[in-house]
Structures are given as C-alpha cells and as structure tokens.
Design a protein around this motif. Sequence first.
Motif, PDB file in Angstrom:
ATOM      1  N   LYS A 133       2.934   7.442  -4.878  1.00  0.00           N
ATOM      2  CA  LYS A 133       1.509   7.794  -4.889  1.00  0.00           C
ATOM      3  C   LYS A 133       0.725   6.953  -3.887  1.00  0.00           C
ATOM      4  N   ALA A 134       1.002   5.670  -3.866  1.00  0.00           N
ATOM      5  CA  ALA A 134       0.283   4.801  -2.938  1.00  0.00           C
ATOM      6  C   ALA A 134       0.624   5.155  -1.499  1.00  0.00           C
ATOM      7  N   LYS A 175      -4.947   9.101   4.047  1.00  0.00           N
ATOM      8  CA  LYS A 175      -6.277   8.502   4.117  1.00  0.00           C
ATOM      9  C   LYS A 175      -6.445   7.605   5.348  1.00  0.00           C
ATOM     10  N   GLU A 176      -5.361   6.967   5.779  1.00  0.00           N
ATOM     11  CA  GLU A 176      -5.485   6.000   6.871  1.00  0.00           C
ATOM     12  C   GLU A 176      -4.866   6.470   8.181  1.00  0.00           C
ATOM     13  N   GLU A 178      -2.174  18.942  -6.783  1.00  0.00           N
ATOM     14  CA  GLU A 178      -2.690  18.500  -5.481  1.00  0.00           C
ATOM     15  C   GLU A 178      -1.569  18.433  -4.451  1.00  0.00           C
ATOM     16  N   TYR A 179      -0.446  17.848  -4.831  1.00  0.00           N
ATOM     17  CA  TYR A 179       0.670  17.717  -3.896  1.00  0.00           C
ATOM     18  C   TYR A 179       1.215  19.088  -3.495  1.00  0.00           C
ATOM     19  N   ASN A 192      -8.440  14.735   9.844  1.00  0.00           N
ATOM     20  CA  ASN A 192      -8.298  15.444   8.561  1.00  0.00           C
ATOM     21  C   ASN A 192      -7.727  16.857   8.713  1.00  0.00           C
ATOM     22  N   ASN A 201      -1.048   8.367  -0.363  1.00  0.00           N
ATOM     23  CA  ASN A 201      -2.470   8.099  -0.185  1.00  0.00           C
ATOM     24  C   ASN A 201      -2.714   7.389   1.146  1.00  0.00           C
ATOM     25  N   TRP A 202      -1.911   6.352   1.429  1.00  0.00           N
ATOM     26  CA  TRP A 202      -2.014   5.634   2.708  1.00  0.00           C
ATOM     27  C   TRP A 202      -1.744   6.579   3.875  1.00  0.00           C
ATOM     28  N   ASN A 229       0.820  -1.214   0.000  1.00  0.00           N
ATOM     29  CA  ASN A 229       0.000   0.000   0.000  1.00  0.00           C
ATOM     30  C   ASN A 229       0.856   1.267   0.000  1.00  0.00           C
ATOM     31  N   MET A 266      -1.885  15.527 -10.033  1.00  0.00           N
ATOM     32  CA  MET A 266      -1.218  15.217  -8.771  1.00  0.00           C
ATOM     33  C   MET A 266      -0.174  16.277  -8.434  1.00  0.00           C
TER      34      MET A 266
END
Length: 793
Positions: free
Chosen positions: A421-422, A429-430, A483-484, A435, A425-426, A371, A480
Amino acid sequence: MLKPKLLSLSLITILMQSCGNGSSDSISTVLNQSPQISGKLEYLDTPYVTAGNRVYMVGHQNGSFPDLGWHIKGEMGGIWNHPIKLMDGFDVDIEENGSATSLDKAERFVNYPMANRHDYKLSNNLDISRWQFVPDDQQGLIVQFVILNNSDKSRKFNLKFTGHSDLRPTWLGERTNMIDSGDTSEYLSDLDAWKMTDSDNPWSLIFGSETMSSGHSEEVNDKTGKGASASLSYDIKLKAGEEYIIDFVIAGSYNSEEDTRQSYNSIQSNGMQLLKDKKERYEALAQHSKLTIPDKDLEQAFEWLKYNCDWLIREVPEVGRGITAGIPDYPWWFGVDSEYALKGYMAIGQEDIVYDTIHLLDSVSQAVNNNGRIIHEMSSNGAVFNPGNINETPQFVSLIWEIYKWNGDRSFLEEYYPTIKAGLNWLMKENDADNNLFPDGFGMMEIHGLDSEMIDVASYTQRAFEDASHIAGIMDDQDMETEYKTLADNIKIKINQDFWSEPFDSYADFIGTDEQALHLIEDAIVRADTLNKPWAIEELKDTQKAILDNPSMEPRPFVLHHNWVVNTPMEMGIADDDKAIRALNTAERFVNPFGVFVTGIDRDESAGSDDGSFKGSKVFSYTGAVMTLPTGVQAVAENNYGRPDKALNYLERMTRTFNFALPGSIYEVSPDYGMMTQAWNIYSFAIPIVNQFFGIQPMASNKEVTIKPQMPSKWDHASLEQVKIADNELSVFYDSRSGKRSYTIEQTHSEWEMIVKLANGTYDVIEGEAEMKIHENSVIFTGTGERLVISER
C-alpha cells in the motif's frame, strides 16, 4: 611494509609413500555418478566459480587466479567471505629434479553441481587433478590434489602451496567504516598452517593441510603492499602407479581469529561428510520440477539452472540472506533482479530462499526509504547504493502475489501488505507529475536521459494494481480492492492507446517531449555510428525529421531504441490481441541466434546469421548485448498469446549459450560476456516451462491448481515431476506419440482440486473422476484424487 624473509621452522621430513598417508577419502569417490560437464579448451582462460552460501572462489578454468572484474577493478576474483575478501588466490608448484612447474595451465576443466576440477598432465607422466568445493554454511573451502605417478618408475618431488591474502572490504566498504589495512602473516605451529590478519581489523584467514609440511616455509610481502603471501611445502615420494591425495583447507572470518579457527577445524575434521551432505541436497534440488523432454540440451540446461540458483545465495548473518544478481561482479542483493528471479525459484521448489530474499529486501527498503519504495542495489555490507528505480516498487507487488499463489499463506500477504500500500501510494503520488497514470523515472533501461514515462514502468505498474486488487480482496480491504482494480483497468486502456506506435507496429520506448526525443536521437546516432549500424542511423534520422516537420507541444510516444522493454505489455498480458501479434512479429527483427538484443538499434543486418562471441568494450559495457532476460521475457510474451512454438524458439536460442563458456552455466550476456551465472536466467526458463508449457497455475489458498498446457509441437512427450505447491506436490505427464494427446496429472494430496483446461476437442477420462464442461474454446475437467488421466478419443 614487510621485507621478504624465510622463517626457520623445525624441519619435519616426511616421505609420503602411499595414498594411505594422505586423505582418507577423495572428492572423486564422493561425487561418483554426480552430473559433470567438461569445459572447452578455448575457454580455459575464462572464469569459473566454486560456490557456497558463505564463501565462494572465483578463478580461471586453467587453475590460475588473474585479476578480474570491474566493480572493484581487478578484485572480483579470488576467495570471498562477504563482506570481505580473503585471498587473491593461491599458487601450487611442483619441483622435480631441480625443475619447477606451476599448476596454472590445466588442460581440462570439469564442473560439477557442487564442486569443480582442474586436470594437469606434467612431464614424465605425472598426472594431477585439483578439486575444490565449499561446504554449506561454512566460512571456508577444501582444495584437494590427487597426484598419480603414471610412469613405470618411482618419483620424488616437492609440492609447494603458496597462499596470497587480500583481506579487504567489499564494494562500498567505506560507507560502513570498513577501512583496509596491511595484512600480516604468522605461522601456527599447532596447526602447521598459516594465519593472515588485517592489521587494523578483526579479519583473518588460515590455510593449511592435515598432512604435515616438510622442509621450510616462506613468508613474503604481497606485491600490492597490503596483502601477504606464505607457503607450505611437502616432499612426496611415489612408486610407479601410486596415487597420493592431499587436502588443503582455507577458512576465514570477518569477526575474529577464534571464528576463523573454528571454521578451519570444522572443515578439516568433517570435510568429506560436508561434501556428502551437499551432494544429497543438490540431488534433492534436481528432483523438484524435474523436466523430461525430447530436447536433452534444454532438459540439461534446466536442471543445471537449479544448481546455478543455489550458487547465487549469499548469506551474511549480520545483514541477511538472499539471492544475489550474478558472479563475479554482482555478488550482492538487488531488487529487480530478485523480482524476476524469485518467481522462477518458486516454480522450481526453492521456496526458503524466496522468503529470505523478500524479507531482506523489504526490511532494508523500510529502513532506508520507509515509504514502500523498494531498493535497487545493496552491497553485502548493508550499504545501499541505489534506493530504487521506479519499476522495482510495482514489480515487488506482483512478486508477492505470485508467491502467495504458490504458498497460500495469508500471513505472508499480511506481512507485506503495508509495504504494498505504501509503495503504490509513493509510486503514484510522488512520481506521476502530470497525473496521467504513467509514473515518471528510470525503469530497466539504463540509458542516460531515458527517464520520462517508460513502457516497462507503465506495464509493471498496471500489473501491480491488478495484483494489488486481488491482495486487497483477500485482506478484506474492499475500498482499496475497488480503487486498485479501477486503476489497473484504466492504465491498461491508456497503455494500448497512448504507447502504441502504428508506423512501427510496436509499443513505444517512452512518452516524452520533442526536445527530449531529439536529444536522445542525437546520442543514439552516435551510438549507432560507433557500432557501425547504418540502418539504425537512417531510421533515427527519419524519425528526427518527422519530429521537426510535425512538432508537438505535448508529450507523445517515441520509438527510438527498440529497447527490449517494448515487449513488456505482452509479457504482462496487457496488449490487445491484434497489437500483441504485430508487436511480437516486429520483435523478431531484433534477435540473433542467442536471443534478443537489449537495445534493438544495436543489431545489424546480418543478425540472423551471427555466431561466435559477444565482443565487449575494454571498459565494461552492455552496448550491443544480447541478454537472457529480454529473451526470456519474449518467450513469456509469445506464450501469453498462444504461440508456444515461438516461445520455444527463444528458449532454444538461450540454450545455445549453455556450456558455451562456463560448463553448466548460462552467461548474463549471450553467449559469453558479463556475469558467468545470473539469477534472472531461471525466470527466463521456469516461467515459460512450468507456468506456460505445462500450464501449472496454482491457487494454494483454495487448495486448487489449474493445469492449462500448451505444448510446443516439437515435444511429442514431456513430463514435469514433483512441482511443489504449498504442502502438495504435482506431476504432469504429456504424450502424443500415439497420435492422440494424453495428460496424466498426479498429486500427493488427494483433496486438492485439479482443474484441467484443454483446447477444444473430444476427450475421455481414462483414470480418476472428474466433471467435464465446455467453456468457450476449452474443455474443462474438474476433479480431486491422487491421479487423473485424460486422453483424446
């Protein structure tokens, strides 16, 4: 359990009359003119390492092999061929006229980049030197004894070499079905050597000498009940003034006896050539990013750090190849240690191991996590102990971007962009439950309960999104990229707003609830009381009272421990200028002559004048420690805000620990505790020196390099030669001894663009061609060619 017994062998009586009957060459001859550093007498009873990428040996500088290490208690010394241990070590006894002397009390230890030596003086003027080295890519080593009859009469004596096997798995072996069994011994008459084999595994070792043994050999069971011991003895006769040389080869394999024999024969037949090859390779390592400065202690430390970097390479073909964290207790692979260290490795030109380590970390992280999360720690058998702390994933992003700036290889970015990217995101998001753009969880500080929103995680996350935006741009991933960049900008603002503590002139250790802070304060008071830090107790109680008097229902920033990570906003260049200077000044309170305290509340009021050794607890602990990584981070931070003299001060503090215990090395915990050599030390030196003092900032993809020097005032001349940037090599020479500053830049590829940024002043181009322009407070020269010389008027 084997009973002690004597093996009756065919007796071979050889009286060895001269050095011509021994080894045809000596390690001493090969290493003539090689760098060498003698150790201190008071540190003879401390560890050394004889390093190789497949095998290494750890013992004490006095020549003994005591139990040492805590990761596998008492087992981290001896001879290792990961993922197994081969031997606890060996004993050597000299018997003369019925009296025996063990070679375990050397009077001197001498370290070389690729070998080491123990010197002994026996009674009646018998002088012995024990040398050893590990050849590259070989599963074994050579131990050589040089024996000199320094008396005026002939001598007859016996040398007995006893090897102690301990064929056992590395840490976490049980997770990969590596189950230790008892060792057995067998005399190999065709080699005149001993073989030890694990009863239930293909693990084996062989030790012996090309010189034929004499008398009898003995086999006894090891005291642990699982190892085995056996000896070879040699009768030696020397005339007055004669010298004798005898080599022993120790080789082993975790795969098969055939593999062990092949290694043994290869080393025995080609040992000195293998040493010559390793010497030449180390000479090449020293030439890349070759530093010359007035401070010869720092200059020497920087050279030897390049050798230290090579000592830490661990290769297990079935698993991978990469840098390990430290020896003796961390001889396997780590995420965060590599993410710091590899930036330094790249700056000193050791790029091959950079790529191998990154590939290893990425591939294993994918296999275990799948991930984007980057692992923290993996044993050499492939077992992952910790799937990853929160900071390691963003730091991986920044590592990839930093390496790309040096190699300019788009395919390198393409390979790791999916992981980036993964992972990001991890990360968000996790791990960001509320937030607020600050991921939750453990960062660099391993303090129980300190796992909310950490300042180092926030800083490295901000930098990761900044770097990821650049990577996405090169990957033509415009969505991206935007966004980044937006996330990076927003997190930077929030760090300066939400983590700043005005009363402490410092960034906070963490953002958390009052309940969490009060619990941590109670633990910290116990810690401070145990370490007898009354000032810390008083401060913690004041903070405790302030929280209780002014409670908050919302999480807020807390300064409790003054952990070194509060300086990461400056390390990453995130801090506002005013806050940065105030925070850097605050950090100066938490140092001693060797560097920065890991946890600031551990320092005492006399820290500024402390000297001597770090006194660790009986159970291995970093409590109270000063470490090289925090000190290096502080140097980087000072340079980021234009204070090179302050940065140099931190490098000088670390340099005081060079040679302190192990000659040629810098300990993990300053000056002499923990790992005797540590990977991230190169980050702490190379980034301030290469990237900041000399200001070398490559962008290899554009075939350009920016040189923005900021030299410490103590350096009136300095040079850094043969800095590898992709297929180019750059050298920078600085001189102000005439009263005027001059800069000479040379490169091997004339088509590369050199961009020289100097502090505002009046300069002339003395040699070469370059365009000049003024921008804000800088004079910028841009040109190509092989040589450019710029001088003040």
